[in-house]
Design a protein around this motif. Structure first.
Motif, PDB file in Angstrom:
ATOM      1  N   GLY A 225      39.348  81.464  49.038  1.00 26.06           N
ATOM      2  CA  GLY A 225      39.919  82.380  49.114  1.00 26.06           C
ATOM      3  C   GLY A 225      38.599  83.265  50.433  1.00 26.06           C
ATOM      4  N   HIS A 226      38.875  84.673  50.820  1.00 32.92           N
ATOM      5  CA  HIS A 226      38.492  85.570  51.257  1.00 32.92           C
ATOM      6  C   HIS A 226      37.762  84.416  52.576  1.00 32.92           C
ATOM      7  N   CYS A 227      37.995  84.142  53.074  1.00 34.23           N
ATOM      8  CA  CYS A 227      38.444  83.279  54.596  1.00 34.23           C
ATOM      9  C   CYS A 227      38.535  84.329  55.446  1.00 34.23           C
ATOM     10  N   ARG A 228      38.118  84.757  56.622  1.00 38.75           N
ATOM     11  CA  ARG A 228      38.628  84.994  57.887  1.00 38.75           C
ATOM     12  C   ARG A 228      38.849  84.495  58.936  1.00 38.75           C
ATOM     13  N   ILE A 229      39.518  83.894  59.769  1.00 41.82           N
ATOM     14  CA  ILE A 229      40.078  83.228  60.194  1.00 41.82           C
ATOM     15  C   ILE A 229      40.937  83.477  61.334  1.00 41.82           C
ATOM     16  N   ASN A 230      40.546  83.071  62.796  1.00 39.89           N
ATOM     17  CA  ASN A 230      40.862  83.307  63.978  1.00 39.89           C
ATOM     18  C   ASN A 230      40.944  81.782  65.052  1.00 39.89           C
ATOM     19  N   THR A 231      42.510  81.902  64.965  1.00 41.77           N
ATOM     20  CA  THR A 231      43.319  80.582  65.635  1.00 41.77           C
ATOM     21  C   THR A 231      44.228  80.550  66.530  1.00 41.77           C
ATOM     22  N   PRO A 232      43.931  81.147  67.996  1.00 40.47           N
ATOM     23  CA  PRO A 232      45.103  81.356  68.020  1.00 40.47           C
ATOM     24  C   PRO A 232      45.743  80.245  68.786  1.00 40.47           C
ATOM     25  N   ASN A 233      45.114  79.394  68.880  1.00 39.05           N
ATOM     26  CA  ASN A 233      46.079  77.879  69.891  1.00 39.05           C
ATOM     27  C   ASN A 233      46.306  76.930  68.529  1.00 39.05           C
ATOM     28  N   ASP A 258      44.085  86.158  49.650  1.00 42.62           N
ATOM     29  CA  ASP A 258      41.907  86.991  49.983  1.00 42.62           C
ATOM     30  C   ASP A 258      41.618  86.463  51.363  1.00 42.62           C
ATOM     31  N   CYS A 259      42.635  86.001  52.020  1.00 47.61           N
ATOM     32  CA  CYS A 259      42.234  85.480  54.250  1.00 47.61           C
ATOM     33  C   CYS A 259      43.161  86.835  54.800  1.00 47.61           C
ATOM     34  N   HIS A 260      42.448  86.264  56.003  1.00 44.86           N
ATOM     35  CA  HIS A 260      42.796  87.532  57.344  1.00 44.86           C
ATOM     36  C   HIS A 260      43.061  85.889  58.038  1.00 44.86           C
ATOM     37  N   VAL A 261      44.376  86.187  58.830  1.00 46.36           N
ATOM     38  CA  VAL A 261      44.101  84.863  59.904  1.00 46.36           C
ATOM     39  C   VAL A 261      44.618  85.130  60.767  1.00 46.36           C
ATOM     40  N   SER A 262      44.003  85.140  61.834  1.00 48.38           N
ATOM     41  CA  SER A 262      44.508  86.121  63.352  1.00 48.38           C
ATOM     42  C   SER A 262      44.591  84.892  64.404  1.00 48.38           C
ATOM     43  N   ARG A 276      43.244  90.180  73.427  1.00 42.88           N
ATOM     44  CA  ARG A 276      44.118  90.072  73.945  1.00 42.88           C
ATOM     45  C   ARG A 276      44.699  89.672  74.692  1.00 42.88           C
ATOM     46  N   THR A 277      43.603  89.437  75.583  1.00 43.53           N
ATOM     47  CA  THR A 277      44.466  88.086  77.113  1.00 43.53           C
ATOM     48  C   THR A 277      45.243  87.601  77.114  1.00 43.53           C
ATOM     49  N   GLN A 278      44.573  86.297  76.323  1.00 37.04           N
ATOM     50  CA  GLN A 278      45.517  85.078  76.036  1.00 37.04           C
ATOM     51  C   GLN A 278      46.808  85.810  75.771  1.00 37.04           C
ATOM     52  N   ALA A 279      47.987  85.141  76.390  1.00 33.01           N
ATOM     53  CA  ALA A 279      49.271  85.333  75.984  1.00 33.01           C
ATOM     54  C   ALA A 279      50.529  84.581  75.071  1.00 33.01           C
ATOM     55  N   LYS A 280      49.847  82.880  75.418  1.00 30.35           N
ATOM     56  CA  LYS A 280      50.789  82.211  74.968  1.00 30.35           C
ATOM     57  C   LYS A 280      49.796  80.944  74.142  1.00 30.35           C
ATOM     58  N   ALA A 281      49.641  79.884  72.972  1.00 31.88           N
ATOM     59  CA  ALA A 281      49.192  79.152  72.724  1.00 31.88           C
ATOM     60  C   ALA A 281      49.545  77.624  73.692  1.00 31.88           C
ATOM     61  N   PRO A 282      48.830  77.112  73.541  1.00 31.29           N
ATOM     62  CA  PRO A 282      49.654  75.560  74.713  1.00 31.29           C
ATOM     63  C   PRO A 282      50.986  75.294  74.080  1.00 31.29           C
ATOM     64  N   ASP A 283      51.584  76.076  73.046  1.00 27.91           N
ATOM     65  CA  ASP A 283      52.755  74.836  72.963  1.00 27.91           C
ATOM     66  C   ASP A 283      53.511  76.236  73.785  1.00 27.91           C
ATOM     67  N   ASP A 285      54.086  78.657  73.165  1.00 33.12           N
ATOM     68  CA  ASP A 285      54.900  80.448  72.132  1.00 33.12           C
ATOM     69  C   ASP A 285      53.407  80.903  71.944  1.00 33.12           C
ATOM     70  N   GLY A 286      53.665  82.362  71.419  1.00 32.02           N
ATOM     71  CA  GLY A 286      52.720  83.341  70.887  1.00 32.02           C
ATOM     72  C   GLY A 286      51.816  82.422  69.916  1.00 32.02           C
ATOM     73  N   MET A 287      50.857  83.994  70.149  1.00 30.87           N
ATOM     74  CA  MET A 287      49.381  82.765  69.468  1.00 30.87           C
ATOM     75  C   MET A 287      50.352  82.523  67.950  1.00 30.87           C
ATOM     76  N   THR A 288      49.286  81.501  67.615  1.00 31.02           N
ATOM     77  CA  THR A 288      49.661  80.864  66.136  1.00 31.02           C
ATOM     78  C   THR A 288      48.868  81.862  65.574  1.00 31.02           C
ATOM     79  N   GLY A 289      48.055  81.289  64.461  1.00 35.23           N
ATOM     80  CA  GLY A 289      46.732  81.784  63.944  1.00 35.23           C
ATOM     81  C   GLY A 289      47.548  81.965  62.346  1.00 35.23           C
ATOM     82  N   ARG A 290      48.650  81.554  62.093  1.00 42.50           N
ATOM     83  CA  ARG A 290      49.304  81.598  61.083  1.00 42.50           C
ATOM     84  C   ARG A 290      48.884  80.646  59.686  1.00 42.50           C
TER      85      ARG A 290
END
Length: 501
Positions: A225-233, A258-262, A276-283, A285-290
């Motif tokens: 709960g109430h976590c803020r997590i940024n994981t583009p890859n 109540d979490c915010h992922v990006s 937003r300079t990175q356009a793709k994840a290593p696979d 596809d688009g950024m992950t973060g879900r």
């Protein structure tokens, strides 16, 4: 239980140069021998290799405290990966815990608390793939165009992992665990990997990292709960049910709220710039973060609730089981999504079957998703509900759904391929023949209250049903200035309700 085991009393200096893990481990051992207590990490930079937790001990990172992962070399190395004879069906990262900056195995009543920082500077985010002989479905379909050298870089040899640390926190077979109020940056392959953990409470973490944020594998009675997590890859919060413990164990009774992922550029959530300079994840596809359920899915997912969460510049919600597990009784509500890089909703039962011979195919049933608001969604991929021929997903209810796609795609007459043994991702089928909702191999599906909008005129139909039984549409509004067909049906039985173009 005694408080006040200050690591400085055990030889730590906090200058960012000396290796502090021996002193920290001495403090943890002293607290454990006293019957438990709090080990204080005060303000300072504490350069460390492996830190070993103990039952009834809380590791507290004070304001200004930084535990920084050291680079393996002349000054030392991380604990070696624990032996695991059950490492065939999941990758190296999921199969080991002791090769972490901080680990605990078989412990009870443990905690790591903040407000300090865990800096995984010296960790690696790489690791070998599963030893499963078939290897099918290890790499996503989106990586098909990568060279052998590029793929090898994502799948190093196991010998290269000796002495490396590849996660910030690794927990196995622990009970009554609290993680709260601290920050992780550059967390390696996993910022937090919890496998076989019961009664886990994760609150108010801030994670900005290279790969996965929080992985809950075979856990029971867990709350995030109430976590803020940024994981583009990679994924931000992901529930799994692997065979890493040598048996089928289910992930059940989990609440994420109540979490915010990006998927902003690495590090830019913590510094506030949200780049937003990175356009793709290593696979590719688009950024992950879900938030995702799967991909490791040998066990079942049961009694899962996700509510009041924000997805931003990330892939959408993914509920997927492909290795024999059942996904059932999943309830999701009050989700806001912005700038979605693949499908907003992906509900999928596949047949990768990275599992022992004789395992029965995965199934999905009893999913309830309500009050979803998604905007700026990749136009190539409608939302997806899909099973396999002869094994439909069942009992799916979507209600009060509002999704706006970018639109602007042309009509396509390409058939949607069947890829039962592929790695599950919304992009696995390629651009879809509809822009709003694609349903295939499904039964007892109800969509009750949905507004689907194409921001630019889209040449495809909004809805596509294929091999379905008993689908009901009620109060569906479609907005597409192209004026194309609302619904395409192929091999559809028991369709009821109406759609308003």
């Amino acid at each position: 239980m005694t408080d006040g085991f200050d690591i400085r009393s055990f030889g730590a200096v906090g200058d960012g140069v000396a290796i502090e893990s021996p002193a920290i481990n001495r403090a943890i051992l002293a607290a454990a021998e006293a019957g438990g207590g709090t080990v204080l990490v005060p303000a300072g930079v504490w350069l460390s290799f492996t830190i070993r937790l103990a039952s009834k001990v809380r590791l507290h990172l004070a304001a200004g405290a930084v535990i920084r992962a050291a680079v393996p070399g002349d000054l030392g190395a991380y604990d070696l990966p624990d032996a695991n004879p059950h490492d065939i069906y999941q990758d190296f990262g999921h199969s080991h815990w002791r090769n972490s900056l901080i680990w605990g195995d078989g412990l009870t009543d443990i905690a790591i608390t903040g407000p300090g920082l865990i800096d995984g500077y010296g960790l690696t985010s790489k690791g070998p793939g599963a030893k499963w002989a078939k290897r099918k479905g290890y790499f996503p379909e989106s990586m098909a165009g990568m060279s052998a050298e590029e793929l090898a870089a994502e799948d190093p040899e196991e010998a290269a992992m000796q002495g490396q640390g590849n996660k910030a926190i690794g927990l196995k077979n622990c009970t009554r665990v609290t993680l709260s109020d601290f920050t992780i940056t550059k967390g390696g392959h996993f910022a937090v990997l919890a496998t076989g953990v019961d009664h886990l409470d994760i609150q108010r973490l801030r994670i900005d990292t290279d790969r996965d944020g929080i992985d809950l594998d075979c856990v029971r009675h867990a709350t995030v709960g109430h976590c803020r997590i940024n994981t583009p890859n990679d994924d931000a919060i992901v529930l799994k049910a692997s065979l890493a413990l040598g048996e089928v164990r289910h992930t059940e009774h989990v609440r994420v709220h109540d979490c915010h992922v990006s998927g902003f550029d690495p590090g830019t959530m913590l510094d506030g710039t949200l780049q937003r300079t990175q356009a793709k994840a290593p696979d590719q596809d688009g950024m992950t973060g879900r938030i995702k359920l799967g991909t490791e899915s040998n066990g079942d997912f049961r009694d899962i609730e996700i509510s009041n969460c924000l997805f931003e510049r990330s892939r959408g919600l993914a509920l997927e089981t492909v290795d024999g597990g059942m996904l059932e009784d999943v309830r999701i509500s009050d989700i806001t999504m912005r700038e979605i890089t693949t499908a907003a909703l992906f509900i999928y039962a596949g047949a990768r079957m990275r599992a022992p011979d004789g395992t029965q195919p995965s199934r999905v049933r009893g999913v309830r998703i309500s009050r979803i608001k998604a905007t700026d969604v990749d136009p190539r991929f409608s939302s997806i509900i899909a099973g396999q021929a002869g094994n439909p997903v069942r009992d799916i209810v979507l209600s009060d759904i509002d999704i706006t796609y970018r639109g602007g795609m042309p009509v396509t007459d390409m058939p949607v391929p069947e890829k039962p043994d592929a790695y599950p991702e919304p992009s696995m089928f390629g651009p879809l023949p509809c822009w709003g909702l694609f349903v295939r191999h499904a039964a007892d599906v109800r969509v009750d209250g949905a507004t689907l909008t194409a921001a630019l005129p889209d040449g495809r139909p909004a809805l596509w049903l294929e091999d379905t039984d008993f689908v009901h549409f009620q109060d569906i509004a479609l907005h597409n200035k192209a004026g194309t067909k609302a619904l395409v049906c192929q091999d559809v039985r028991g369709l009821t309700g109406e759609v308003r173009p």
